[in-house]
Scaffold this motif. Structure first.
Motif, short mmCIF file in Angstrom:
data_model
loop_
_atom_site.label_atom_id
_atom_site.label_comp_id
_atom_site.label_asym_id
_atom_site.label_seq_id
_atom_site.Cartn_x
_atom_site.Cartn_y
_atom_site.Cartn_z
N PRO A 156 0.83 -1.21 0.00
CA PRO A 156 0.00 0.00 0.00
C PRO A 156 0.87 1.26 0.00
CG PRO A 156 0.02 -1.01 2.18
CD PRO A 156 0.74 -1.95 1.27
N VAL A 157 0.38 2.29 -0.66
CA VAL A 157 1.12 3.54 -0.80
C VAL A 157 0.34 4.67 -0.14
CG1 VAL A 157 2.10 5.20 -2.42
CG2 VAL A 157 2.18 2.76 -2.95
N VAL A 158 0.98 5.35 0.81
CA VAL A 158 0.34 6.41 1.58
C VAL A 158 0.94 7.76 1.20
CG1 VAL A 158 -0.11 7.32 3.89
CG2 VAL A 158 -0.01 4.84 3.52
N ASP A 159 0.09 8.72 0.85
CA ASP A 159 0.55 10.09 0.61
C ASP A 159 0.65 10.77 1.98
OD1 ASP A 159 0.77 12.85 0.11
OD2 ASP A 159 -0.33 12.66 -1.79
N LEU A 160 1.87 10.95 2.46
CA LEU A 160 2.06 11.47 3.82
C LEU A 160 1.50 12.88 3.98
CD1 LEU A 160 5.55 10.33 5.15
CD2 LEU A 160 3.29 9.42 5.64
N ALA A 161 1.59 13.71 2.95
CA ALA A 161 1.07 15.07 3.07
C ALA A 161 -0.44 15.05 3.31
CB ALA A 161 1.40 15.87 1.82
N LYS A 162 -1.15 14.18 2.60
CA LYS A 162 -2.59 14.05 2.80
C LYS A 162 -2.89 13.51 4.20
CE LYS A 162 -4.12 13.33 -1.98
NZ LYS A 162 -4.78 12.37 -2.90
N PHE A 163 -2.14 12.49 4.61
CA PHE A 163 -2.41 11.89 5.91
C PHE A 163 -2.17 12.88 7.04
CE2 PHE A 163 -1.70 9.46 9.69
CZ PHE A 163 -2.60 8.42 9.61
N ALA A 164 -1.09 13.66 6.92
CA ALA A 164 -0.74 14.62 7.98
C ALA A 164 -1.51 15.93 7.86
CB ALA A 164 0.76 14.89 7.93
N GLN A 165 -2.39 16.01 6.87
CA GLN A 165 -3.13 17.25 6.63
C GLN A 165 -2.17 18.42 6.43
OE1 GLN A 165 -6.21 17.70 9.68
NE2 GLN A 165 -6.26 15.49 9.95
N PHE A 166 -1.10 18.12 5.70
CA PHE A 166 -0.07 19.11 5.41
C PHE A 166 -0.38 19.74 4.05
CE2 PHE A 166 4.05 20.41 3.68
CZ PHE A 166 4.62 21.10 4.74
N PRO A 167 -0.78 21.01 4.02
CA PRO A 167 -1.22 21.62 2.76
C PRO A 167 -0.05 21.93 1.82
CG PRO A 167 -1.21 23.26 4.50
CD PRO A 167 -0.83 21.96 5.16
N SER A 168 0.13 21.08 0.83
CA SER A 168 1.22 21.28 -0.12
C SER A 168 0.76 20.87 -1.51
CB SER A 168 2.44 20.44 0.28
OG SER A 168 3.44 20.53 -0.71
#
Length: 323
Positions: free
Chosen positions: A77-89
């Motif tokens: 599985p592949v996780v987009d860390l920015a989305k998971f951390a609610q990091f707006p980039s």
């Protein structure tokens, strides 16, 4: 990129010295501040770093899971860390960090990787509440670099728990009450997710507990307990039945904590169990080398309960139930 991760055997020797190495990476430019923040992950949890391969979308995945990739015949599985951390980039995540811990492999999408930083756990600090809140409770420790940058360590156990659904009700269904009055477990872990799993296990067992958020805090409290026991003419083992410690923690890691406990005769007879996502054979051997009595991987609630029950019963002379 694999050059970054060479000489893992040499890094293994860092364990027990209160030192660690982290792979630093970026999730892109924060659109709120215009700054590029720096994050980190323990090198022991990183298997490889590569350019992001083609990701196949899969149905009914959590929002931050982009899909799956095939690595050497295994689906990961592949996780987009920015989305998971609610990091707006809005920066593309062109690099994938392949992680391996708790017996699970995951790909983390990031903007770029920087370098590997070696430092002492005493340089890692508990993050301010505001910083933790801004990133959805995902930061467990921070350190400041010589150039003024902050490096934020991510709670990868939280990511695994929420994307792989391994901390559900089924994991706790067969845990039964211990039935021994007065048993008390003292545990420490910097991850809120791990602390919640431990407290849920102990609550189901009917075992009292005291907790700390890192090894330094636990060691301070243990010395206070030992002083109280001395003053009241009791043994520390009358007050603490078992100690449960994580490995990776800011200020003092689990290896150093265990060394302190095992070197102090006041704590004789109290079993120390290491509870970690670093569950490889080499990490377990390192735990034994500093005196750990047992090693239990995280997110194995049934095995954790069995270990706690067995060790506390042994310290209470077998299966003597509460009166």
């Amino acid at each position: 990129m694999s050059e970054l991760l060479k000489n893992i055997d040499a890094r293994t020797k860092l364990a027990g010295t209160n030192k660690l190495e982290i792979l630093m990476f970026s999730l892109g430019v924060d659109t709120r501040t215009g700054k590029r923040e720096t994050f980190g992950i323990n090198v022991f949890k990183v298997r490889e770093v590569m350019r992001t391969p083609g990701v196949t979308a899969a149905p009914e995945m959590p929002p931050a899971v982009e899909g799956m990739v095939s690595l050497r015949g295994a689906l990961v599985p592949v996780v987009d860390l920015a989305k998971f951390a609610q990091f707006p980039s809005e920066t593309p995540r062109d690099v994938m960090i392949v992680t391996e811990y708790n017996g699970h492999t995951q790909g983390f999408l990031v903007e770029s990787v920087d370098t590997i930083l070696r430092l002492d756990w005493s340089q890692m600090r508990v993050p301010p509440a505001m910083l933790t809140a801004n990133l959805g409770g995902l930061v467990t420790a921070v350190t400041e670099l010589a150039d003024g940058r902050l490096v934020m360590m991510l709670d990868v156990e939280k990511i695994l728990s929420e994307t792989a659904d391994i901390d559900n009700d089924l994991a706790f269904k067969d845990i039964e009450p211990l039935g021994i009055e007065g048993a008390t477990v003292f545990f420490c872990d910097d991850s809120p997710v791990a602390r919640n799993q431990i407290t849920r296990t102990l609550d189901l067992m009917g075992v009292r507990y005291v907790s700390a958020i890192n090894g330094a805090q636990m060691w301070t409290e243990l010395k206070k307990i030992a002083s109280y026991a001395d003053a009241s003419g009791r043994k520390v083992s009358d007050l603490v039945s078992m100690i449960l410690t994580d490995v990776e923690m800011p200020e003092m890691d689990g290896y150093i904590l265990t060394k302190h406990i095992k070197a102090d005769p006041r704590f004789a007879g109290i079993p120390v169990v290491m509870h970690s996502s670093l569950s490889s054979g080499s990490n377990q051997q390192l735990g034994r080398s500093v005196g750990v009595d047992e090693y239990v991987s995280k997110f194995e609630a049934q095995r954790l309960a069995e270990t706690i029950s067995r060790l506390i019963r042994r310290g209470n002379g077998g299966d003597r139930a509460a009166a």
